[in-house]
Every structure is written in structure tokens, then in C-alpha cells.
Design an enzyme around this catalytic site. Structure first.
Site, PDB file in Angstrom:
ATOM      1  NE  ARG A   5      25.663  69.228 -12.954  1.00  0.00           N
ATOM      2  CZ  ARG A   5      25.658  70.403 -13.574  1.00  0.00           C
ATOM      3  NH1 ARG A   5      24.513  70.933 -13.962  1.00  0.00           N
ATOM      4  NH2 ARG A   5      26.793  71.025 -13.818  1.00  0.00           N
ATOM      5  CG  ASP A  17      20.544  41.730   8.587  1.00  0.00           C
ATOM      6  OD1 ASP A  17      20.463  40.648   9.188  1.00  0.00           O
ATOM      7  OD2 ASP A  17      19.770  42.681   8.789  1.00  0.00           O
ATOM      8  CG  LEU A  69      11.680  50.562   6.051  1.00  0.00           C
ATOM      9  CD1 LEU A  69      10.170  50.694   5.882  1.00  0.00           C
ATOM     10  CD2 LEU A  69      12.010  49.631   7.204  1.00  0.00           C
TER      11      LEU A  69
END
Length: 297
Positions: free
Chosen positions: A159, A74, A193
Site C-alpha cells: 500500500r 528517448d 519532472l
């Protein structure tokens, strides 16, 4: 189709054994074939016609090429799509990786797929792309065009970052966290996702905005029209030197961000044209490759 360009991921076909077999097969069928990233042609370092920085696929791909065949995973397909989108040449992916969600063809299907291309037995599926720009004060710099996503994330030494998301100039959300992903439907099955974003069919005309590890219970993915303008702004944090962030376009670092910097994201004029031969439905591919659901009952 009569003229092809092969783009090979040398990590997947190190000795070019498969690449050379495909070249021989095309020659046998009297088809023209140009190879990129082979030893005799690997001196390509110029930027693509789409203006993307740091890409390795050459501007020297001729405009009369009928199809670009990508051998790899991919990542190779995405890089090829980003690099040659300005040419409008359709792409066929051959999976030599593990997942290969974007690849239309598996290794054992290569010869049947090539015959289909030779016989013009295929269809073309268009995928929308994103254009990103870096805004710092009055300066606007184009960062390029991507097929999958634009990610704004905290840098290695910060952070946390404080970001605001604007859609068509209207404040949509603000939160502190690790960043945000703006993805196309194609990119919805990638980083978005894994960060909790929704799965979107690749032919949908929308954008997905997904937070990365937000420090709030209220931040969720936002779905907007592909015609909407999205701006991600880096805000100052309470502690100094904590707002450092980076913009990453399809895995490619594209610029450092500081407090007051913004990334402006819109749908690109260019589209990626993917060759479809198997005509396998999207959700069937999703189940097989990402494990959505079980077998049909």
C-alpha cells in the site's frame, strides 16, 4: 568519423527501411557501418561491458567505432547509453518517437547530420551517470549504471512504503509515500519532472532527489552535489507486509526490497558522450518539446 554502429528500435523502423537507407548512404560515402538489432544480427542477448543486467545491446560492438547512431525514441537512446557506457563511444540520437527530448536529430535532418559527422563538424557533450548498489545486511550487489534515474517505489502489492534518505551518512528526510527518484540532470526532465522535481541543465554536476506522492506536506525535492553519496533505506511499516518495494534503474526492474534493505547511489565513473550537431540551446529544446513557456515575444 569513419566507422559507425546503428542501433535501431524495431518498433519504430519495423521494416528497416530507414536503417537500410542510412547504410546505403554511408556505403556511398565509403564509411564503415555495423548494425545491431537487424534481422541478420539480432541474436544479441549478452550483458554490456558496464555490468548492467538485462540489456540487449551487445558487447560485440567494436571499440574502434567512432559513433553509435540510435534510431528510436528517448527510451532507446537511454538503453543504448546504459548498455555501452563502458566503451566511451559518443552517441547520436535520431528521433523516430514522439517526444524525443534526448534525440539531437529529427527524421528530416538525417542526411545533413550524417554529412556533418563525415566532415567532423560536431561537438561532444558529456552527461553524468549514476551507479546503484543493493545493500542487504553485509551483502552489497552492484545493480548497474544509468543515464536517467534510479527509482525506488512501492511494489504492486504494497500500500505504501516508509523510506529514509541519507546523504553522506546524514539523515536528510524520512516519509511514507509511493517512493523516491534519484535522477541525473539528464533525467530531471523525465519521471522526476512529472513528480514535481526541478528542471536541471544537462551539464550541471548535481543529483536530484524527488519524492513520489509523499504523505506529508513537507517532503520536497533535494538537490545535492554529484560527489555526494545517497542511500535510500526501506523501513518497517506499522502494518506487516506493507513495506514491499522495488528498485528500477532507467525503467529496468533491478531488485525487490524489504524492510532493512537500502539502495546506495553515487555518480558513476563512466559518462555518456552525446554528439551535438544542431547546437540548439537547452531551454529552446525544453520549450518546444515539453512546452515550457510560449513563443519568444
Amino acid at each position: 568519423m569513419n566507422k559507425f554502429c546503428l542501433i535501431t528500435n524495431r518498433n519504430k523502423d519495423a521494416d528497416l527501411e530507414l536503417t537500410n537507407e542510412i547504410v546505403k548512404y554511408m556505403t556511398l560515402h565509403q564509411k564503415d557501418c555495423v548494425c545491431v538489432d537487424r534481422k541478420e544480427n539480432c541474436g544479441y542477448t549478452s550483458n554490456s561491458s558496464s555490468g548492467n543486467k538485462g540489456q540487449t545491446f551487445s558487447e560485440e560492438i567494436e571499440e574502434d567505432v567512432d559513433c553509435i547512431i540510435v534510431l528510436g525514441g528517448d527510451g532507446t537512446i537511454i538503453q543504448a547509453a546504459d548498455s555501452v557506457c563502458g566503451l566511451g563511444i559518443p552517441i547520436l540520437g535520431i528521433n523516430l518517437g514522439t517526444l524525443g527530448f534526448l534525440a539531437e536529430i529529427e527524421k528530416q535532418q538525417i542526411w545533413t547530420a550524417l554529412d556533418s559527422l563525415f566532415e567532423d563538424n560536431y561537438s561532444i557533450e558529456e552527461r553524468i551517470m549514476l551507479h546503484g548498489s543493493l545493500i542487504e545486511g553485509e551483502n552489497v550487489e552492484s545493480l548497474g549504471i544509468v543515464l536517467n534515474d534510479i527509482v525506488i517505489s512501492r511494489s504492486n502489492f504494497s500500500r505504501i512504503i516508509n523510506i529514509s534518505i541519507y546523504v553522506n551518512g546524514e539523515l536528510a528526510d524520512s516519509y511514507r509515500g509511493d517512493g523516491v527518484i534519484v535522477s541525473t540532470p539528464t533525467g530531471s526532465t523525465g519521471y522526476s519532472l512529472s513528480s514535481g522535481g526541478p528542471v536541471v541543465k544537462p551539464d550541471a554536476d548535481i543529483l536530484v532527489i524527488t519524492p513520489i506522492c509523499p504523505h506529508t506536506l513537507g517532503a520536497r525535492s533535494i538537490i545535492v552535489s554529484s560527489g555526494d553519496s545517497v542511500r535510500i533505506q526501506i523501513n518497517e511499516n506499522k502494518q506487516p507486509n506493507e513495506e514491499g518495494a522495488v528498485a528500477v534503474l532507467d525503467g529496468r526492474p533491478a531488485g525487490e526490497l524489504k524492510a532493512g534493505s537500502s539502495i546506495h547511489i553515487t555518480k558513476a565513473h563512466e559518462k555518456t558522450r552525446m554528439v551535438k550537431i544542431n547546437h540548439v540551446e537547452f531551454f529552446e529544446v525544453l520549450r518546444k518539446k515539453i512546452g515550457q513557456g510560449g513563443e519568444k515575444g
